[in-house]
Scaffold this motif. Structure first.
Motif, short mmCIF file in Angstrom:
data_model
loop_
_atom_site.label_atom_id
_atom_site.label_comp_id
_atom_site.label_asym_id
_atom_site.label_seq_id
_atom_site.Cartn_x
_atom_site.Cartn_y
_atom_site.Cartn_z
N ALA A 307 0.84 -1.21 0.00
CA ALA A 307 0.00 0.00 0.00
C ALA A 307 0.87 1.26 0.00
CB ALA A 307 -0.93 -0.01 1.21
N VAL A 308 1.93 1.23 0.80
CA VAL A 308 2.83 2.38 0.87
C VAL A 308 3.51 2.58 -0.49
CG1 VAL A 308 4.93 3.31 1.94
CG2 VAL A 308 3.19 2.19 3.36
N LEU A 309 3.96 1.48 -1.09
CA LEU A 309 4.63 1.57 -2.40
C LEU A 309 3.68 2.12 -3.46
CD1 LEU A 309 7.47 0.77 -3.58
CD2 LEU A 309 6.34 -1.25 -4.52
N LEU A 358 -3.02 7.21 -4.60
CA LEU A 358 -3.37 7.30 -3.18
C LEU A 358 -4.68 6.58 -2.86
CD1 LEU A 358 -2.26 8.53 -0.56
CD2 LEU A 358 -3.66 10.53 -1.01
N GLU A 359 -5.65 6.74 -3.72
CA GLU A 359 -6.97 6.15 -3.42
C GLU A 359 -6.89 4.62 -3.40
OE1 GLU A 359 -9.39 7.86 -2.12
OE2 GLU A 359 -8.00 9.53 -2.36
N ALA A 360 -6.23 4.06 -4.43
CA ALA A 360 -6.07 2.61 -4.47
C ALA A 360 -5.25 2.12 -3.28
CB ALA A 360 -5.41 2.21 -5.78
N ALA A 361 -4.26 2.92 -2.91
CA ALA A 361 -3.40 2.54 -1.78
C ALA A 361 -4.20 2.52 -0.47
CB ALA A 361 -2.23 3.51 -1.68
N ALA A 388 15.12 15.41 3.14
CA ALA A 388 14.11 15.73 2.12
C ALA A 388 13.17 14.54 1.92
CB ALA A 388 14.81 16.08 0.81
N GLN A 389 13.74 13.35 1.84
CA GLN A 389 12.89 12.16 1.65
C GLN A 389 11.98 11.93 2.86
OE1 GLN A 389 14.70 8.71 -0.77
NE2 GLN A 389 16.37 9.37 0.54
N GLY A 390 12.52 12.14 4.04
CA GLY A 390 11.75 11.93 5.26
C GLY A 390 10.54 12.83 5.33
N ASP A 391 10.74 14.09 4.94
CA ASP A 391 9.62 15.04 4.97
C ASP A 391 8.49 14.58 4.04
OD1 ASP A 391 11.03 16.55 6.75
OD2 ASP A 391 11.72 18.04 5.29
N VAL A 392 8.87 14.09 2.86
CA VAL A 392 7.86 13.63 1.90
C VAL A 392 7.15 12.38 2.44
CG1 VAL A 392 7.48 12.80 -0.46
CG2 VAL A 392 9.15 14.59 -0.04
N THR A 393 7.92 11.49 3.04
CA THR A 393 7.33 10.25 3.56
C THR A 393 6.30 10.51 4.65
OG1 THR A 393 9.31 8.99 3.04
CG2 THR A 393 7.86 8.04 4.68
N LEU A 396 3.23 11.61 3.13
CA LEU A 396 2.61 10.48 2.42
C LEU A 396 1.87 9.55 3.39
CD1 LEU A 396 2.65 8.59 -0.26
CD2 LEU A 396 4.54 7.46 0.90
N LEU A 397 2.54 9.21 4.48
CA LEU A 397 1.93 8.27 5.44
C LEU A 397 0.70 8.88 6.11
CD1 LEU A 397 5.13 6.77 7.14
CD2 LEU A 397 3.79 5.81 5.28
N LYS A 398 0.78 10.17 6.37
CA LYS A 398 -0.38 10.85 6.97
C LYS A 398 -1.55 10.86 6.00
CE LYS A 398 1.88 13.64 10.47
NZ LYS A 398 2.48 14.92 10.80
#
Lengths: 534, 313
Positions: A307-309, A358-361, A388-393, A396-398
């Motif tokens: 789902a995350v991927l 996002l919706e499918a995930a 930078a990657q951490g901020d995006v993640t 994304l998770l939220k």
């Protein structure tokens, strides 16, 4: 205005001033045979086997030579070796050293030195460990010949001995190579084109390399780690500059000649300076990644990982890491380096759009039975790429509706914490970010991040028999077609298992003054063939 | 006096011991692992564990502390985990640039700030006073790195008067040495000037209201003599105190200044060591800094007796 914007502005103003044609200071004019180079990081130690950081590898390539060297086509070429002979069953390799090889203390390079060096290297390097596992004998036959006898064939021997990935099989004198591979060497007697001047080494500030007059380069043209390593400058000074704005100003002012890795923000300004050249440094670039902990909830559930991927937008990650210059990044629907022989997109459909779904995930996450378990996301703030990657993640998770516990820390802490297998709530972790040099991701040989052998795998400890089977298939492949087929299947299996989450492929620039010529693209800075005019 | 100096010198020993224990404990409980940094990103957990064991980092706290303490007592600060070089050698390589930067900053700051504070007090309430105090507030408020970048832009990139970065040892000539240090000292000095100028002004205002100053003026002494010979000497105790306290400020500021101007000093050594968890280097540098701080304050205490004969120890 934040600090980054400020330094960009100051460096930009400097660029304008310099393009107006200010005189260069005497430093650059008076020492034409000394090349001043700003490395990507501080050379904090100098043992290429004990410490495997890229900066150590890059410095070591100046000081120690190797048996084979990878050329720009990715083919291992003879370097210290004059000839090799493989028995018909592929089990016995006999190597002969070329004449004229000398260490920096004046002693001849002998087969016993090579045996000791390979013994130390094979205790640490992933490919070396594989060779050692089937080693029956590694001996010096005479002063210039050594033999490696195996219990099963290892067709990728020359690649193992000539690869660019750390640790590289550098050749050292026997007395130094006999040091425990988990202890640091204290003597730096090299076999390569320059000598390391230990007396002038100020860790964190300066490292100096001086041309070794007795080095005998090969007659072929230089190409990456292969060919004639002819030094055209007498001295190379590595000047460590922790502040990118200072490095930009020093390059513009002629106080340094070559900056290995300018900050992407400063590149447009450097490009505007008529005294500088700016180009992609390493065409093999880097693969951004975050790893999930496969042995702890919630990512021990494959559907949660998938789902995350499915949700991740590589475009968001790449813009955060490399900026809006689209020449600097691309979507990567898989795990292998674009532009290389084994690059594949097989099985990478979920990543191909680069925008995520996002919706499918969210739907998949719901199906997975995710029960709001905390996701401890450990992010090193002192590394711009991981931050930078951490901020995006986190964003994304939220958006996915996960319960995120963001732990902002430094790389030293991430390095220690990611080794813990305890539950995230007891000091462990759920995910961390990193990146891999593209040169390390060209095949599975020196790519521990792609392995999925459970407890023995890299941090996150993914387990997938399908992935492991295809790694073996690649090793056993008899030709490129078979290798490609194996890598295609491996890519598909790794996407399904979400061995790790690739966040995209990105490049970085290098910048040098126009008084310097011979700078070439490659996975590390190559100094042979580089000259400097007054 | 000699007895006092001896007692104060001896009292630094328990202070240093406490600092040592504190730093060692802090590093022990802090997260992070130098072995993981050394091993690199591709290393396996087993590799990291073996490196940790070889470095002796897997031993109990008391064993590690005891060994470190014993070595330190014998003037051996140990060996850097990363470079393999003795910590004393690494400090030796870095002490000259930092010391040069601090001394030059100190001289520059005192030479500029004390007259500024005196003049501000003398012209209290005028535009001169307000101008000086505005400068002081700015000096206090603008971060050192901002001042550093602006100075580098103007005087190195625009005017080409000074190099952008680096350090030249004094043995290679006074000119090059000064050339590399002028901009860093100016950057670092601004905050210090602001601090000293404000204290000087406040202290001078108090002294200038005293009867003996009025008497001195009544006797017909010139303004310069009244301000600098009579008033300033009596206002000096708080000024000297703040100069001493400011050494800590200077040490902190040197970390940033050395990074901005790429000076290979102790500040950068400290930051690099902390980021990599190079414990022996961190411990060595912190001990050195605390020793310098204690020593400076001892010197300040002794100076009091010369500035104010009423003070006796």
């Amino acid at each position: 205005m934040d600090r980054r914007t400020f330094i960009k502005g100051v460096a930009g103003a400097g660029s304008l001033a310099m393009s107006g044609g200010l005189a260069m200071p005497a430093l650059a004019q008076g020492a034409a045979k000394t090349l001043h180079f700003v490395p990507q990081a501080n050379l904090a130690n100098f043992d290429p086997i004990w410490g495997t950081q890229y900066v150590v590898r890059n410095a070591s390539a100046l000081v120690w030579d190797m048996l084979y060297g990878l050329d720009a086509s990715g083919t291992p070429q003879r370097q210290m070796v004059e000839s090799e002979e493989v028995s018909a069953d592929g089990l016995t390799w006999t190597f002969k050293l070329r004449p004229g090889l000398k260490f920096h203390d004046g002693e001849k390079v002998l087969a016993k030195d090579v045996v000791a060096s390979l013994t130390r290297w094979s205790a640490r390097d992933p490919m070396g460990i594989m060779i050692k596992a089937s080693q029956k004998e590694l001996v010096a036959v005479d002063d210039t010949t050594f033999r490696w006898v195996l219990s099963k064939p290892f067709p990728k021997m020359k690649l193992a001995l000539g690869k660019t990935n750390a640790p590289i099989a550098f050749i050292m004198p026997e007395r130094i190579a006999q040091t425990d591979p988990f202890k640091q060497i204290t003597e730096y007697v090299g076999s390569g084109p320059t000598k390391f001047l230990k007396g002038e080494w100020v860790p964190g500030a300066k490292a100096v390399f001086e041309r070794f007059a007795d080095y005998v380069p090969r007659s072929e043209a230089p190409s990456w780690l292969a060919g004639g390593k002819k030094m055209l400058v007498d001295r190379i000074e590595w000047v460590v500059m922790p502040d990118p704005a200072t490095a930009a100003a020093a390059l513009q002012n002629g106080e340094v000649d070559w900056w290995e890795q300018p900050l992407p923000d400063l590149v447009p300004l450097l490009k505007g300076n008529k005294n500088l050249n700016v180009d992609i440094g390493d065409p093999l670039g880097n693969v951004g990644s975050f790893r999930m902990n496969h042995i702890q909830p919630p990512f021990n559930n494959p559907k949660v990982r998938q789902a995350v991927l499915m949700a991740l937008s590589q475009e968001d990650y790449m813009r955060a890491v490399a900026g809006d210059d689209e020449k600097l990044w691309k979507v990567l629907p898989g795990f292998f380096t674009p532009g290389t022989a084994l690059y594949t997109e097989v099985g990478g459909e979920v990543l191909k759009s680069g925008k995520g779904n996002l919706e499918a995930a969210k739907k998949l996450l719901k199906e997975s039975g995710y029960n709001n378990e905390p996701v401890v996301c450990v992010v090193a703030q002192d590394q711009p790429i991981t931050k930078a990657q951490g901020d995006v993640t986190v964003d994304l998770l939220k958006k996915l509706g996960m319960n995120v516990d963001f732990v902002a820390t430094d790389w030293g802490t991430v390095g220690a914490r990611r080794a813990l297998k305890t539950p995230p709530t007891q000091g462990g972790w759920s995910m961390f970010h990193t990146w891999h040099a593209g040169a390390d991701c060209t095949n599975p040989a020196a790519y521990p991040a792609i392995r999925a052998n459970g407890d023995k795998a890299w941090f996150g400890w993914p387990e997938s028999p399908a992935v492991e089977a295809e790694v073996v298939s690649w090793f056993d492949a008899k030709d490129l077609a078979e290798e490609k087929a194996a890598i295609g299947r491996l890519n598909k299996a790794a996407v399904e298992n979400v061995t790790y989450a690739p966040t995209g492929f990105f490049l970085s620039y290098t910048a040098w003054r126009k008084t310097v010529s011979g700078v070439t693209q490659g996975p590390l800075p190559f100094f042979w063939g580089v000259s400097k005019s007054a | 006096m000699l007895g006092y100096i001896l007692r104060r010198t001896l009292s630094t020993i328990p202070v240093m011991a406490m600092v040592g224990l504190f730093v060692f404990s802090l590093l022990y409980i802090a997260p992070g692992d130098p072995a993981a940094v050394i091993a690199g990103d591709q290393a396996s957990p087993e590799d990291i564990a073996r490196i940790r064991a070889n470095l002796g980092l897997d031993r109990p706290f008391l064993v590690q502390f005891g060994e470190w303490g014993w070595r330190t007592l014998h003037a051996d600060l140990g060996t850097s985990i990363f470079t393999g070089l003795p910590v004393t050698q690494m400090i030796g390589q870095r002490i000259e640039p930092t010391l040069s930067l601090m001394v030059l900053t100190l001289i520059f700051a005192i030479v500029v700030s004390v007259p500024m504070g005196v003049v501000a007090a003398w012209k209290a309430g005028t535009w001169i006073d307000r101008g000086i105090m505005t400068f002081a507030v700015l000096g206090f408020s603008v971060p050192v790195f901002v001042i550093g970048y602006v100075l580098a832009y103007v005087f190195a990139l625009q005017l080409d008067w000074f190099p952008v970065q680096g350090y030249t040892p004094i043995t290679q000539g006074l000119g090059p040495w000064l050339g590399n240090l002028v901009l860093p000292a100016l950057s670092l000095g601004c905050v210090y000037i602001a601090l000293i100028a404000r204290i000087t002004r406040a202290s001078m205002l108090e002294v200038l209201a005293q009867d003996y100053v009025r008497t001195a003026k009544a006797k017909g002494l010139g303004q310069k003599d009244v301000l600098f010979l009579h008033a300033l000497k009596n206002a000096a105790v708080p000024i000297v105190t703040v100069i001493g306290i400011g050494i800590a400020l200077l040490i902190g500021g040197a970390v940033v200044t050395e990074s901005v101007f790429a000076i290979p000093g102790l500040g950068r050594l400290t930051v690099d060591a902390i980021l990599r968890r190079d414990y022996p280097v961190i411990q060595g540098v912190v001990l050195l800094f605390s020793f310098v701080y204690v020593l400076v304050n001892l010197v300040i205490d002794i100076l009091y007796t010369f500035l104010d004969p009423r003070i006796r120890y």
